[in-house]
Design a protein around this motif. Structure first.
Motif, PDB file in Angstrom:
ATOM      1  N   ALA A 118       0.846  -1.196   0.000  1.00 43.87           N
ATOM      2  CA  ALA A 118       0.000   0.000   0.000  1.00 43.87           C
ATOM      3  C   ALA A 118       0.882   1.247   0.000  1.00 43.87           C
ATOM      4  CB  ALA A 118      -0.906  -0.025   1.227  1.00 43.87           C
ATOM      5  N   PRO A 119       0.339   2.369  -0.471  1.00 40.81           N
ATOM      6  CA  PRO A 119       1.127   3.607  -0.448  1.00 40.81           C
ATOM      7  C   PRO A 119       1.547   3.956   0.981  1.00 40.81           C
ATOM      8  CG  PRO A 119      -0.932   3.913  -1.662  1.00 40.81           C
ATOM      9  CD  PRO A 119      -0.999   2.571  -1.014  1.00 40.81           C
ATOM     10  N   GLU A 120       2.771   4.450   1.103  1.00 41.51           N
ATOM     11  CA  GLU A 120       3.217   4.931   2.405  1.00 41.51           C
ATOM     12  C   GLU A 120       2.528   6.268   2.672  1.00 41.51           C
ATOM     13  OE1 GLU A 120       7.435   4.958   2.901  1.00 41.51           O
ATOM     14  OE2 GLU A 120       7.639   2.903   2.149  1.00 41.51           O
ATOM     15  N   GLU A 121       2.553   6.690   3.913  1.00 38.25           N
ATOM     16  CA  GLU A 121       1.884   7.935   4.287  1.00 38.25           C
ATOM     17  C   GLU A 121       2.423   9.084   3.446  1.00 38.25           C
ATOM     18  OE1 GLU A 121       0.938  10.437   8.346  1.00 38.25           O
ATOM     19  OE2 GLU A 121       1.462   8.317   8.481  1.00 38.25           O
ATOM     20  N   GLY A 122       1.512   9.849   2.871  1.00 33.82           N
ATOM     21  CA  GLY A 122       1.891  10.972   2.025  1.00 33.82           C
ATOM     22  C   GLY A 122       2.144  10.594   0.578  1.00 33.82           C
ATOM     23  N   GLU A 123       2.132   9.295   0.264  1.00 31.27           N
ATOM     24  CA  GLU A 123       2.341   8.831  -1.103  1.00 31.27           C
ATOM     25  C   GLU A 123       0.994   8.543  -1.755  1.00 31.27           C
ATOM     26  OE1 GLU A 123       5.385   8.333  -2.743  1.00 31.27           O
ATOM     27  OE2 GLU A 123       6.249   9.392  -1.038  1.00 31.27           O
ATOM     28  N   LYS A 124       0.989   8.534  -3.086  1.00 26.81           N
ATOM     29  CA  LYS A 124      -0.269   8.258  -3.789  1.00 26.81           C
ATOM     30  C   LYS A 124      -0.263   6.898  -4.491  1.00 26.81           C
ATOM     31  CE  LYS A 124       1.254  10.433  -8.040  1.00 26.81           C
ATOM     32  NZ  LYS A 124       0.978  11.321  -9.136  1.00 26.81           N
ATOM     33  N   ALA A 125       0.927   6.311  -4.658  1.00 30.14           N
ATOM     34  CA  ALA A 125       1.022   5.096  -5.471  1.00 30.14           C
ATOM     35  C   ALA A 125       1.330   3.859  -4.638  1.00 30.14           C
ATOM     36  CB  ALA A 125       2.104   5.260  -6.539  1.00 30.14           C
ATOM     37  N   GLN A 126       0.737   2.743  -5.070  1.00 29.50           N
ATOM     38  CA  GLN A 126       1.081   1.440  -4.496  1.00 29.50           C
ATOM     39  C   GLN A 126       2.293   0.895  -5.258  1.00 29.50           C
ATOM     40  OE1 GLN A 126      -2.348  -1.074  -5.203  1.00 29.50           O
ATOM     41  NE2 GLN A 126      -2.454  -0.475  -7.342  1.00 29.50           N
ATOM     42  N   THR A 127       2.992  -0.064  -4.668  1.00 32.13           N
ATOM     43  CA  THR A 127       4.186  -0.638  -5.288  1.00 32.13           C
ATOM     44  C   THR A 127       3.972  -2.131  -5.499  1.00 32.13           C
ATOM     45  OG1 THR A 127       5.584   0.966  -4.162  1.00 32.13           O
ATOM     46  CG2 THR A 127       6.678  -1.013  -5.012  1.00 32.13           C
ATOM     47  N   ILE A 128       4.214  -2.599  -6.725  1.00 28.45           N
ATOM     48  CA  ILE A 128       4.106  -4.031  -6.989  1.00 28.45           C
ATOM     49  C   ILE A 128       5.144  -4.759  -6.144  1.00 28.45           C
ATOM     50  CG2 ILE A 128       4.439  -5.874  -8.702  1.00 28.45           C
ATOM     51  CD1 ILE A 128       3.335  -3.988 -10.806  1.00 28.45           C
ATOM     52  N   LEU A 160       6.061  -8.734   4.347  1.00 27.13           N
ATOM     53  CA  LEU A 160       7.418  -8.350   3.958  1.00 27.13           C
ATOM     54  C   LEU A 160       7.988  -7.536   5.112  1.00 27.13           C
ATOM     55  CD1 LEU A 160       7.331  -7.076   0.262  1.00 27.13           C
ATOM     56  CD2 LEU A 160       8.379  -9.140   1.142  1.00 27.13           C
ATOM     57  N   GLY A 161       8.729  -8.172   5.978  1.00 27.26           N
ATOM     58  CA  GLY A 161       9.230  -7.453   7.146  1.00 27.26           C
ATOM     59  C   GLY A 161       8.059  -6.999   7.989  1.00 27.26           C
ATOM     60  N   THR A 162       7.894  -5.687   8.127  1.00 30.04           N
ATOM     61  CA  THR A 162       6.765  -5.165   8.902  1.00 30.04           C
ATOM     62  C   THR A 162       5.607  -4.772   7.995  1.00 30.04           C
ATOM     63  OG1 THR A 162       7.692  -2.943   8.797  1.00 30.04           O
ATOM     64  CG2 THR A 162       8.266  -4.290  10.722  1.00 30.04           C
ATOM     65  N   GLU A 163       5.809  -4.849   6.675  1.00 22.41           N
ATOM     66  CA  GLU A 163       4.759  -4.451   5.745  1.00 22.41           C
ATOM     67  C   GLU A 163       4.085  -5.687   5.167  1.00 22.41           C
ATOM     68  OE1 GLU A 163       5.695  -0.884   3.326  1.00 22.41           O
ATOM     69  OE2 GLU A 163       7.760  -1.482   3.751  1.00 22.41           O
ATOM     70  N   GLU A 164       2.855  -5.512   4.709  1.00 12.94           N
ATOM     71  CA  GLU A 164       2.127  -6.631   4.124  1.00 12.94           C
ATOM     72  C   GLU A 164       1.785  -6.362   2.677  1.00 12.94           C
ATOM     73  OE1 GLU A 164      -1.373  -7.681   6.293  1.00 12.94           O
ATOM     74  OE2 GLU A 164      -0.243  -8.715   7.843  1.00 12.94           O
ATOM     75  N   LEU A 165       1.880  -7.419   1.879  1.00 15.88           N
ATOM     76  CA  LEU A 165       1.408  -7.368   0.507  1.00 15.88           C
ATOM     77  C   LEU A 165      -0.047  -7.786   0.508  1.00 15.88           C
ATOM     78  CD1 LEU A 165       4.259  -9.171  -1.471  1.00 15.88           C
ATOM     79  CD2 LEU A 165       3.756  -6.740  -1.444  1.00 15.88           C
ATOM     80  N   SER A 166      -0.836  -7.123  -0.320  1.00 13.68           N
ATOM     81  CA  SER A 166      -2.217  -7.542  -0.499  1.00 13.68           C
ATOM     82  C   SER A 166      -2.571  -7.338  -1.966  1.00 13.68           C
ATOM     83  CB  SER A 166      -3.152  -6.752   0.419  1.00 13.68           C
ATOM     84  OG  SER A 166      -2.995  -5.369   0.189  1.00 13.68           O
ATOM     85  N   VAL A 167      -3.694  -7.884  -2.379  1.00 18.97           N
ATOM     86  CA  VAL A 167      -4.110  -7.757  -3.773  1.00 18.97           C
ATOM     87  C   VAL A 167      -4.152  -6.272  -4.132  1.00 18.97           C
ATOM     88  CG1 VAL A 167      -5.965  -8.218  -5.413  1.00 18.97           C
ATOM     89  CG2 VAL A 167      -5.365  -9.936  -3.716  1.00 18.97           C
TER      90      VAL A 167
END
Length: 181
Positions: A118-128, A160-167
C-alpha cells in the motif's frame, strides 16, 4: 500448493540438497528480506509451506526438483520480457494496474495474482511486490482467480518485514520498482 492435508510438514528444508542451484536461486529467486547470514529463510518458508505439498507429484518430489522446476518455470514465463513488450518497465513512472493486468492476461491467456504494498503515508502510489502465476498439477498455466471454493489463498496477505502485501487496488497509480529496497 498449500493444502495442509496433502503436505508432509515433517520434511524439513535442507539447503545442501539445492547447493548446485544456489547461484540461480540467488539470482532469480533472491531472499531480499533477511540478512546475508540468514539468506535461506525465504526458501525454507517456500519449501515448508508449498514444496512439502507439491512433493506429492513425482516431478516435484525432492527439494532439488521443486526449486529446479520453479527456476525453470520462471525462465519459461519470462515476465519481464512480457511487460517490456507491453511498454511496462521498472522505472519511477506510474502505471495503471488495469493496464498491467490486461497486458499479462492478453500475453499469457490467464489471470495472474498481483500483490502490492500500500502507499506509504503521504504517497499516492502502491508498489508491486509480487506477481504470481498459478499452475495446474500438470504444470500448465491457469487463472489464479479460479480457486476451489472455501480457499482463502487469494486474500491471505504476505508479510514483507513489517509491511504486508495484499491484492493490488485497480484505482491507485502503480509503481513497478527496478529492485526491492
Amino acid at each position: 500448493p498449500d493444502k495442509a492435508e496433502d503436505c508432509n510438514r515433517t520434511w524439513h528444508f535442507n539447503v545442501t540438497e539445492i547447493k548446485d542451484l544456489m547461484s540461480d536461486m540467488r539470482h532469480y529467486w533472491p531472499d531480499v528480506l533477511h540478512s546475508s547470514l540468514n539468506r535461506t529463510q525465504f526458501w525454507k518458508h517456500e519449501w515448508d509451506k508449498h514444496g512439502t505439498c507439491a512433493a506429492t507429484l513425482e516431478i516435484l518430489n525432492s527439494q532439488k526438483k521443486y526449486f529446479g522446476k520453479a527456476l525453470e518455470l520462471y525462465q519459461h514465463v519470462d515476465l519481464n520480457s512480457c511487460l517490456l513488450k507491453a511498454g511496462i518497465k521498472p522505472s519511477s513512472s506510474y502505471y495503471k494496474m488495469t493496464v498491467i493486468k490486461e497486458a499479462l492476461t492478453r500475453f499469457y491467456g490467464v489471470t495472474p495474482k498481483i500483490q502490492c504494498l500500500a502507499p506509504e503515508e503521504g504517497e499516492k502510489a502502491q508498489t508491486i511486490g509480487q506477481i504470481e502465476f498459478c499452475f495446474t498439477k500438470e504444470l500448465q498455466l491457469r487463472n489464479c482467480t479460479a480457486l476451489k471454493s472455501g480457499s482463502n489463498a487469494m486474500q491471505a496477505p504476505l508479510k514483507l518485514g513489517t509491511e504486508e502485501l495484499s491484492v493490488c487496488n485497480d484505482t491507485l497509480p502503480t509503481y513497478y520498482p527496478a529492485e526491492v529496497q
